[in-house]
Design a protein around this motif. Structure first.
Motif, PDB file in Angstrom:
ATOM      1  N   GLN A   1      55.863  38.312  48.508  1.00 51.71           N
ATOM      2  CA  GLN A   1      55.160  39.809  49.822  1.00 51.71           C
ATOM      3  C   GLN A   1      57.574  39.710  50.422  1.00 51.71           C
ATOM      4  O   GLN A   1      57.787  39.235  50.321  1.00 51.71           O
ATOM      5  CB  GLN A   1      54.717  38.935  51.137  1.00 51.71           C
ATOM      6  CG  GLN A   1      53.774  39.060  51.000  1.00 51.71           C
ATOM      7  CD  GLN A   1      53.188  40.481  50.592  1.00 51.71           C
ATOM      8  OE1 GLN A   1      52.590  41.277  51.596  1.00 51.71           O
ATOM      9  NE2 GLN A   1      51.948  40.169  49.274  1.00 51.71           N
ATOM     10  N   SER A   2      56.844  41.584  50.734  1.00 54.29           N
ATOM     11  CA  SER A   2      58.854  41.321  51.521  1.00 54.29           C
ATOM     12  C   SER A   2      58.158  41.134  53.352  1.00 54.29           C
ATOM     13  O   SER A   2      57.632  42.704  53.256  1.00 54.29           O
ATOM     14  CB  SER A   2      58.792  41.993  50.605  1.00 54.29           C
ATOM     15  OG  SER A   2      58.672  43.408  49.761  1.00 54.29           O
ATOM     16  N   ILE A   3      59.246  41.579  53.666  1.00 55.35           N
ATOM     17  CA  ILE A   3      58.630  41.500  55.380  1.00 55.35           C
ATOM     18  C   ILE A   3      59.956  41.976  56.145  1.00 55.35           C
ATOM     19  O   ILE A   3      61.097  41.083  55.870  1.00 55.35           O
ATOM     20  CB  ILE A   3      58.352  39.901  56.194  1.00 55.35           C
ATOM     21  CG1 ILE A   3      57.023  39.497  55.400  1.00 55.35           C
ATOM     22  CG2 ILE A   3      58.052  40.159  57.024  1.00 55.35           C
ATOM     23  CD1 ILE A   3      56.081  38.149  55.837  1.00 55.35           C
ATOM     24  N   GLY A   4      59.756  43.037  57.076  1.00 55.47           N
ATOM     25  CA  GLY A   4      60.749  43.295  57.089  1.00 55.47           C
ATOM     26  C   GLY A   4      61.468  44.982  56.986  1.00 55.47           C
ATOM     27  O   GLY A   4      61.274  45.570  55.750  1.00 55.47           O
ATOM     28  N   SER A   5      61.869  45.783  58.177  1.00 53.62           N
ATOM     29  CA  SER A   5      62.259  46.965  57.410  1.00 53.62           C
ATOM     30  C   SER A   5      63.026  47.287  56.562  1.00 53.62           C
ATOM     31  O   SER A   5      63.053  48.631  55.798  1.00 53.62           O
ATOM     32  CB  SER A   5      62.046  47.989  59.364  1.00 53.62           C
ATOM     33  OG  SER A   5      63.789  47.032  60.375  1.00 53.62           O
ATOM     34  N   ALA A   6      64.202  46.723  56.707  1.00 53.62           N
ATOM     35  CA  ALA A   6      65.105  46.422  56.196  1.00 53.62           C
ATOM     36  C   ALA A   6      64.439  46.949  53.824  1.00 53.62           C
ATOM     37  O   ALA A   6      65.079  47.160  53.458  1.00 53.62           O
ATOM     38  CB  ALA A   6      66.608  45.693  55.793  1.00 53.62           C
ATOM     39  N   LEU A   7      63.937  45.788  53.928  1.00 54.53           N
ATOM     40  CA  LEU A   7      62.893  45.348  52.798  1.00 54.53           C
ATOM     41  C   LEU A   7      62.152  46.699  52.325  1.00 54.53           C
ATOM     42  O   LEU A   7      63.047  46.706  51.237  1.00 54.53           O
ATOM     43  CB  LEU A   7      62.833  44.261  52.972  1.00 54.53           C
ATOM     44  CG  LEU A   7      63.514  42.982  52.798  1.00 54.53           C
ATOM     45  CD1 LEU A   7      62.193  41.763  52.144  1.00 54.53           C
ATOM     46  CD2 LEU A   7      64.186  43.390  51.597  1.00 54.53           C
ATOM     47  N   SER A   8      61.602  47.312  53.610  1.00 56.41           N
ATOM     48  CA  SER A   8      60.560  47.974  53.140  1.00 56.41           C
ATOM     49  C   SER A   8      61.148  49.534  53.105  1.00 56.41           C
ATOM     50  O   SER A   8      60.852  50.604  52.476  1.00 56.41           O
ATOM     51  CB  SER A   8      59.665  48.960  54.644  1.00 56.41           C
ATOM     52  OG  SER A   8      58.672  47.410  55.163  1.00 56.41           O
ATOM     53  N   ALA A   9      62.086  49.487  53.681  1.00 56.40           N
ATOM     54  CA  ALA A   9      62.949  50.810  52.734  1.00 56.40           C
ATOM     55  C   ALA A   9      63.486  50.947  51.108  1.00 56.40           C
ATOM     56  O   ALA A   9      64.293  51.566  51.096  1.00 56.40           O
ATOM     57  CB  ALA A   9      64.257  51.236  54.013  1.00 56.40           C
ATOM     58  N   CYS A  10      63.962  49.766  50.869  1.00 57.05           N
ATOM     59  CA  CYS A  10      64.346  49.962  49.801  1.00 57.05           C
ATOM     60  C   CYS A  10      62.976  49.787  48.573  1.00 57.05           C
ATOM     61  O   CYS A  10      62.391  50.214  49.168  1.00 57.05           O
ATOM     62  CB  CYS A  10      64.520  48.227  48.703  1.00 57.05           C
ATOM     63  SG  CYS A  10      65.873  47.650  50.312  1.00 57.05           S
ATOM     64  N   THR A  11      63.051  50.756  47.237  1.00 63.30           N
ATOM     65  CA  THR A  11      62.472  50.409  46.114  1.00 63.30           C
ATOM     66  C   THR A  11      61.946  49.634  45.436  1.00 63.30           C
ATOM     67  O   THR A  11      63.261  48.180  45.841  1.00 63.30           O
ATOM     68  CB  THR A  11      62.668  51.232  44.911  1.00 63.30           C
ATOM     69  OG1 THR A  11      64.320  51.070  44.444  1.00 63.30           O
ATOM     70  CG2 THR A  11      62.722  52.584  45.594  1.00 63.30           C
ATOM     71  N   ARG A  12      60.748  48.679  45.534  1.00 59.03           N
ATOM     72  CA  ARG A  12      60.817  47.062  44.613  1.00 59.03           C
ATOM     73  C   ARG A  12      60.161  47.239  43.432  1.00 59.03           C
ATOM     74  O   ARG A  12      58.758  48.150  43.409  1.00 59.03           O
ATOM     75  CB  ARG A  12      59.919  46.405  45.717  1.00 59.03           C
ATOM     76  CG  ARG A  12      59.046  45.063  45.440  1.00 59.03           C
ATOM     77  CD  ARG A  12      58.817  44.898  46.170  1.00 59.03           C
ATOM     78  NE  ARG A  12      57.603  44.232  46.031  1.00 59.03           N
ATOM     79  CZ  ARG A  12      56.451  42.673  46.572  1.00 59.03           C
ATOM     80  NH1 ARG A  12      57.268  42.250  47.177  1.00 59.03           N
ATOM     81  NH2 ARG A  12      55.482  42.215  45.411  1.00 59.03           N
ATOM     82  N   GLN A  13      60.492  46.160  42.728  1.00 62.52           N
ATOM     83  CA  GLN A  13      59.241  45.939  41.354  1.00 62.52           C
ATOM     84  C   GLN A  13      59.448  44.230  40.715  1.00 62.52           C
ATOM     85  O   GLN A  13      60.523  44.269  41.218  1.00 62.52           O
ATOM     86  CB  GLN A  13      60.286  46.978  40.157  1.00 62.52           C
ATOM     87  CG  GLN A  13      59.268  47.079  38.720  1.00 62.52           C
ATOM     88  CD  GLN A  13      60.335  47.111  37.489  1.00 62.52           C
ATOM     89  OE1 GLN A  13      61.665  48.035  37.941  1.00 62.52           O
ATOM     90  NE2 GLN A  13      60.242  47.211  36.861  1.00 62.52           N
ATOM     91  N   VAL A  14      57.949  44.331  40.866  1.00 58.94           N
ATOM     92  CA  VAL A  14      57.646  42.818  39.935  1.00 58.94           C
ATOM     93  C   VAL A  14      58.073  43.008  38.603  1.00 58.94           C
ATOM     94  O   VAL A  14      57.091  43.394  38.420  1.00 58.94           O
ATOM     95  CB  VAL A  14      56.811  42.099  40.839  1.00 58.94           C
ATOM     96  CG1 VAL A  14      56.741  40.793  40.639  1.00 58.94           C
ATOM     97  CG2 VAL A  14      56.752  42.397  41.882  1.00 58.94           C
TER      98      VAL A  14
END
Length: 214
Positions: free
Chosen positions: A160-173
């Motif tokens: 899980q990613s928590i926080g607005s800074a991480l939410s603004a990024c694209t994410r891939q597992v």
């Protein structure tokens, strides 16, 4: 007893055969929460590990000093402290890379241990040793670099990613395919590779990781 746990958790194999180090001997299901703060910095990596019953039973036998088949608070603290010390040489199985450069983690303040349903659980918070701003390319993985311990995230939701800074990024597992990893590195998987006293970083090739592009 402490040395035995350190050897088992820390990734050392007692067998002289190089093949013995080529696959995991300890298994743990994991959960990871990656947290950014209000200033846009990476603040915490919250880890939870649930170990397999075979390894958990060996820990119970070694640390149940009063032989009541229960790990009392003092015994659990001893386990947590032992794991915390033994994983220092392995970066606490927690790895951060920013724009291709490693960002080391600081020594966790505490490892908490519990024993539920015949399984050992370990909880701890890792923090970057130096400030890490959420920008560019960020990669985070939790794994044993020697591959002696398999840290498994059963689903992507366990990261899980928590926080607005991480939410603004694209994410891939990213979950590397073992067959592809072996095929691509066949020339390097020699006896000398497995007997390298400085470690072979085999676990990095197979490790599940999460990548952010910010």
């Amino acid at each position: 007893m402490k040395r035995r746990l350190a050897l088992m958790i820390g990734g050392f194999c007692l067998s002289p055969l190089p093949q013995a180090n080529a696959h995991p001997h300890i298994f743990a299901e994991a959960r990871l929460e990656i947290v950014s703060d209000e200033s846009g910095m990476l603040s915490e990596l919250r880890n939870v590990w649930r170990f397999d019953e075979f390894f958990s039973s060996s820990v119970l036998l070694d640390f149940d000093h009063n032989s009541n088949l229960i790990l009392d608070p003092g015994e659990l603290k001893e386990i947590g402290d032992t794991i915390r010390e033994s994983l220092g040489d392995y970066d606490y199985f927690t790895f951060i890379t920013k724009n291709g450069a490693a960002a080391p983690v600081a020594k966790p303040e505490v490892f908490n241990a519990d024993f539920r349903d015949n399984q050992l659980l370990v909880f701890f918070v890792a923090k970057p040793k130096e400030p890490v701003k959420i920008e560019g390319n960020l990669s985070i993985g939790v794994y044993d670099p020697t591959l002696y311990t398999a840290i498994d995230f059963t689903t992507d939701d366990e990261i899980q990613s928590i926080g607005s800074a991480l939410s603004a990024c694209t994410r891939q597992v990213v979950r590397p395919d073992p067959d592809e990893v072996i095929a691509q590195n066949q020339a390097n998987l020699t006896e000398a590779f497995f007997n390298d006293p400085n470690g072979n970083l085999m676990g990095q090739l197979f490790a599940t990781r999460v990548e952010f592009k910010c």
